[in-house]
Design a protein around this motif. Structure first.
Motif, PDB file in Angstrom:
ATOM      1  N   ILE A  62      45.234  38.297  31.538  1.00  0.00           N
ATOM      2  CA  ILE A  62      44.938  37.404  32.664  1.00  0.00           C
ATOM      3  C   ILE A  62      44.647  38.225  33.909  1.00  0.00           C
ATOM      4  CG2 ILE A  62      45.939  35.665  34.211  1.00  0.00           C
ATOM      5  CD1 ILE A  62      47.592  34.806  31.656  1.00  0.00           C
ATOM      6  N   SER A  63      45.379  39.314  34.094  1.00  0.00           N
ATOM      7  CA  SER A  63      45.163  40.166  35.258  1.00  0.00           C
ATOM      8  C   SER A  63      43.753  40.752  35.258  1.00  0.00           C
ATOM      9  CB  SER A  63      46.216  41.281  35.275  1.00  0.00           C
ATOM     10  OG  SER A  63      46.154  42.008  36.472  1.00  0.00           O
ATOM     11  N   ALA A  66      41.311  37.948  35.892  1.00  0.00           N
ATOM     12  CA  ALA A  66      41.386  37.503  37.289  1.00  0.00           C
ATOM     13  C   ALA A  66      40.672  38.485  38.213  1.00  0.00           C
ATOM     14  CB  ALA A  66      42.849  37.350  37.711  1.00  0.00           C
ATOM     15  N   LEU A  67      40.766  39.778  37.904  1.00  0.00           N
ATOM     16  CA  LEU A  67      40.075  40.770  38.746  1.00  0.00           C
ATOM     17  C   LEU A  67      38.560  40.613  38.613  1.00  0.00           C
ATOM     18  CD1 LEU A  67      42.461  43.796  38.166  1.00  0.00           C
ATOM     19  CD2 LEU A  67      41.951  42.742  40.376  1.00  0.00           C
ATOM     20  N   TYR A  69      37.078  37.812  37.916  1.00  0.00           N
ATOM     21  CA  TYR A  69      36.831  36.553  38.630  1.00  0.00           C
ATOM     22  C   TYR A  69      36.755  36.807  40.139  1.00  0.00           C
ATOM     23  CZ  TYR A  69      38.367  32.181  40.893  1.00  0.00           C
ATOM     24  OH  TYR A  69      38.520  31.102  41.735  1.00  0.00           O
ATOM     25  N   LYS A  70      37.679  37.623  40.651  1.00  0.00           N
ATOM     26  CA  LYS A  70      37.689  37.898  42.093  1.00  0.00           C
ATOM     27  C   LYS A  70      36.471  38.721  42.500  1.00  0.00           C
ATOM     28  CE  LYS A  70      42.699  37.611  42.444  1.00  0.00           C
ATOM     29  NZ  LYS A  70      43.977  38.291  42.659  1.00  0.00           N
ATOM     30  N   LEU A 102      41.399  29.552  33.630  1.00  0.00           N
ATOM     31  CA  LEU A 102      40.585  30.449  34.458  1.00  0.00           C
ATOM     32  C   LEU A 102      39.141  30.458  33.970  1.00  0.00           C
ATOM     33  CD1 LEU A 102      40.472  32.303  36.842  1.00  0.00           C
ATOM     34  CD2 LEU A 102      41.471  34.127  35.465  1.00  0.00           C
ATOM     35  N   ARG A 105      37.564  27.418  35.372  1.00  0.00           N
ATOM     36  CA  ARG A 105      37.303  27.640  36.800  1.00  0.00           C
ATOM     37  C   ARG A 105      36.038  28.490  36.978  1.00  0.00           C
ATOM     38  NH1 ARG A 105      41.102  28.015  41.318  1.00  0.00           N
ATOM     39  NH2 ARG A 105      42.796  27.853  39.824  1.00  0.00           N
ATOM     40  N   THR A 272      43.720  29.785  45.608  1.00  0.00           N
ATOM     41  CA  THR A 272      42.794  30.874  45.782  1.00  0.00           C
ATOM     42  C   THR A 272      43.524  32.070  46.345  1.00  0.00           C
ATOM     43  OG1 THR A 272      40.817  31.637  46.924  1.00  0.00           O
ATOM     44  CG2 THR A 272      42.120  29.972  48.051  1.00  0.00           C
ATOM     45  N   TRP A 273      43.114  33.261  45.920  1.00  0.00           N
ATOM     46  CA  TRP A 273      43.720  34.481  46.422  1.00  0.00           C
ATOM     47  C   TRP A 273      43.262  34.776  47.850  1.00  0.00           C
ATOM     48  CZ3 TRP A 273      40.057  38.140  47.731  1.00  0.00           C
ATOM     49  CH2 TRP A 273      38.769  37.906  47.220  1.00  0.00           C
TER      50      TRP A 273
ATOM     51  N   HIS B 102      47.521  40.488  38.488  1.00  0.00           N
ATOM     52  CA  HIS B 102      46.706  39.525  39.219  1.00  0.00           C
ATOM     53  C   HIS B 102      46.580  38.219  38.466  1.00  0.00           C
ATOM     54  CE1 HIS B 102      45.200  42.217  42.414  1.00  0.00           C
ATOM     55  NE2 HIS B 102      45.604  43.129  41.554  1.00  0.00           N
ATOM     56  N   SER B 105      45.076  32.937  41.802  1.00  0.00           N
ATOM     57  CA  SER B 105      45.455  32.601  43.175  1.00  0.00           C
ATOM     58  C   SER B 105      46.145  33.751  43.898  1.00  0.00           C
ATOM     59  CB  SER B 105      46.339  31.358  43.193  1.00  0.00           C
ATOM     60  OG  SER B 105      47.454  31.558  42.369  1.00  0.00           O
TER      61      SER B 105
END
Lengths: 397, 174
Positions: A62-63, A66-67, A69-70, A102, A105, A272-273, B102, B105
């Motif tokens: 997930i990390s 997510a990176l 995604y960011k 995710l 999203r 959101t981050w 991470h 959010s």
């Protein structure tokens, strides 16, 4: 060496931190590049975690996703998810669920990004609805429609307030303001009832003096107002000194707060981050408190209170009006332009309580002016009779 | 774990995560503390589950460069809270913080109990605030997040307030 202490992870962390700093300085391209570098390193480590360590493998999968995604590379984030999901084993149940959420999203944001362009920022806002009538993926259509309309109204007012626009009395925002920000609604996540909105900056507006609105700031402001409404209406007053905006915003939050019948709680937040975490939760008690605050803020001489079914609304007239009907009797109230535009729509055909003032109009006819209107719970006929012409304490002028 | 004697030997937590990241969090903590307190020692309280005890932080006044780097108060509060929370969980809770993970959010910290293996991984969710009255609500919110599923448990939630120095920690075991 343990994979958790792998040097690539430390380097990935540094890159991610620099990316976050670049993002806060609005250096979006630099942030994207750094996030992508961080993602690539995190991904290498995640893929090396043995499947027997499902929890660690899930967290790092997930990390890394997510990176990506960011970084805004939704295609790469999607590939990362597929790589882990396609291998079946080595992920926990929550890990698979989080990867899928995710992924969903990414799909939504990729579609919206195609429409708004890569240079426009996109920020989500989530509204979670909970209560006896809400279950996995299902909620009463009236509820969701009303909440959606009220949230859109509240967001629009917040945006206009931020842009320093004069209070809009009627209709929708003009084209120049619509160009400063855009609101999209996405389907709810499967198995929940969460209304999802995405706010995007608009293209460069054509009118001078109107700048594109930063969606992160707009969502942050909106949630700050929501938290203020949750805690104490005086805090809303501190944030919104202008009385018409304050009244409109208080009214939106009051009307979106649940009445406890089918919805017991409504939570607003943004996953959101890009924003510091903060959310607000509205319950029936907030509805009562906000009503008291709205009424207290208005000067009502010769007060009157009536209940009935809202049958007709005319906001376009020079002097906007609406009509309620009770036991065959008709009451027509006039209203100040812009007072109820954001909130009265969902009230049609519902039982409402109108608080206002009465005065002598032309030719000695009684003139009714509405100061507040809200949907009330249907009560017994005894309760309805008791509510008729109940006097509201007048404020000192 | 005994919070009754909680003294942080300076805000330079010896965690295993990236020194650059720790340095950033520590600077942010200096900046956040400087808004409300005078250096170099600030006293407050720490609450770990139901046990309470005094807290003492030793810190240095932020340099102009650090103030400029952490000018965004919201970010500084969140990042500064990471530094204080890392100190708390390491010195009071006996955990070793080994890095961040991470998610969409944001990011959470990962830690291991003293002497534990990677299978004993614990998540640390941190929130920072400059309004100490917010602490109970935020802690509950963090605990609600931890209760969500198998990736979040076991987990620890920590909320740090800077106006009145306070650290509240709650654990959600497996």
């Amino acid at each position: 060496m343990s994979l958790l202490r792998d040097r690539r992870r430390a380097r990935s962390e540094e890159l991610a931190l620099h990316a976050e700093q670049a993002s806060s300085r609005e250096q979006r391209d630099e942030a994207a590049r750094l996030f992508a570098e961080a993602a690539a390193l995190e991904s290498q480590v995640a893929r090396e975690v043995p499947t027997a360590q499902a929890r660690l493998r899930s967290i790092l999968a997930i990390s890394s996703m997510a990176l990506w995604y960011k970084s805004g590379d939704f295609d790469q984030a999607e590939s990362e998810a597929y790589w882990f999901l396609s291998r079946g084993e080595g992920l926990t149940a929550e890990g698979k669920r989080d990867l899928c959420d995710l992924l969903e999203r990414c799909w939504r944001e990729r579609e919206i990004q195609k429409r708004i362009g890569r240079n426009s920022e996109l920020v989500p806002l989530e509204v979670r609805v909970e209560g006896s009538a809400v279950s996995h993926g299902l909620a009463p259509v009236q509820t969701t429609r009303d909440v959606s309309q009220l949230i859109t109204s509240a967001l629009t007012r917040t945006a206009e307030l931020r842009l320093g626009a004069p209070f809009r009395d009627r209709g929708l925002p003009g084209p120049a303001f619509q160009a400063a920000f855009r609101i999209f609604e996405a389907p709810a996540f499967a198995g929940s009832y969460v209304l999802r909105f995405y706010l995007a900056s608009g293209p460069q507006p054509t009118l001078p003096g109107i700048r594109p609105l930063d969606p992160s700031s707009l969502v942050a402001n909106f949630l700050e107002l929501a938290r203020a409404a949750e805690r104490d209406a005086a805090r809303v007053a501190a944030l919104v000194p202008e009385s018409r905006y304050r009244e409109a915003i208080l009214r939106c939050f009051r009307d979106v707060a649940p009445d406890g019948r089918s919805v017991s709680q409504l939570s607003l937040g943004s996953s959101t981050w890009k924003l510091a975490k903060g959310s607000a939760t509205l319950r029936p008690e907030h509805r009562v408190r906000l009503t008291e605050a709205i009424i207290a803020d208005l000067s009502i001489d010769h007060p009157i209170e009536e209940t009935g079914t809202l049958m007709a609304v005319n906001l376009k007239a020079k002097r906007p009006s609406f009509t309620i009907v009770r036991d065959g009797d008709t009451f027509t109230f006039h209203a100040r332009p812009g007072r109820f535009d954001d909130t009265i729509g969902p009230m049609l055909k519902q039982t409402v309580r109108v608080t206002g003032r009465t005065s002598q109009g032309p030719q000695g006819r009684r003139d009714l002016e509405a100061k507040d209107i809200q949907v009330i719970e249907a009560g017994s006929s005894k309760q309805k009779a008791a509510a008729r012409r109940r006097r509201v304490p007048a404020r000192d002028k | 774990m005994d919070p009754s004697e909680s003294i942080f030997a300076g805000l330079h937590p010896a965690a295993s995560c990236s020194p650059a990241v720790l340095g950033c969090f520590t600077e942010a903590a200096f900046v956040s503390l400087a808004r409300f307190h005078s250096p170099s020692t600030t006293r407050g309280e720490i609450r770990w589950s139901t046990e309470e005890g005094p807290l003492e932080l030793e810190w240095a006044p932020p340099t102009p460069a650090q103030l400029a780097s952490h000018a965004n108060q919201i970010d500084a509060t969140e990042q500064g809270a990471y530094a204080v929370a890392i100190g708390a969980v390491q010195e009071v809770g006996g955990y070793e913080v080994i890095g961040r993970a991470h998610h969409a959010s944001g990011a959470d910290l990962l830690m291991l109990p003293d002497g534990g293996s990677e299978d004993d991984l614990v998540r640390l969710e941190v929130s920072g605030t400059c309004d100490h009255s917010e602490v109970p609500r935020r802690l509950q919110s963090k605990m609600d997040q931890l209760g969500r599923g198998d990736l979040h448990r076991p987990g620890v939630a920590a909320v740090v307030s800077f106006d009145r120095l306070r650290v509240c920690v709650a654990e959600d075991p497996e």
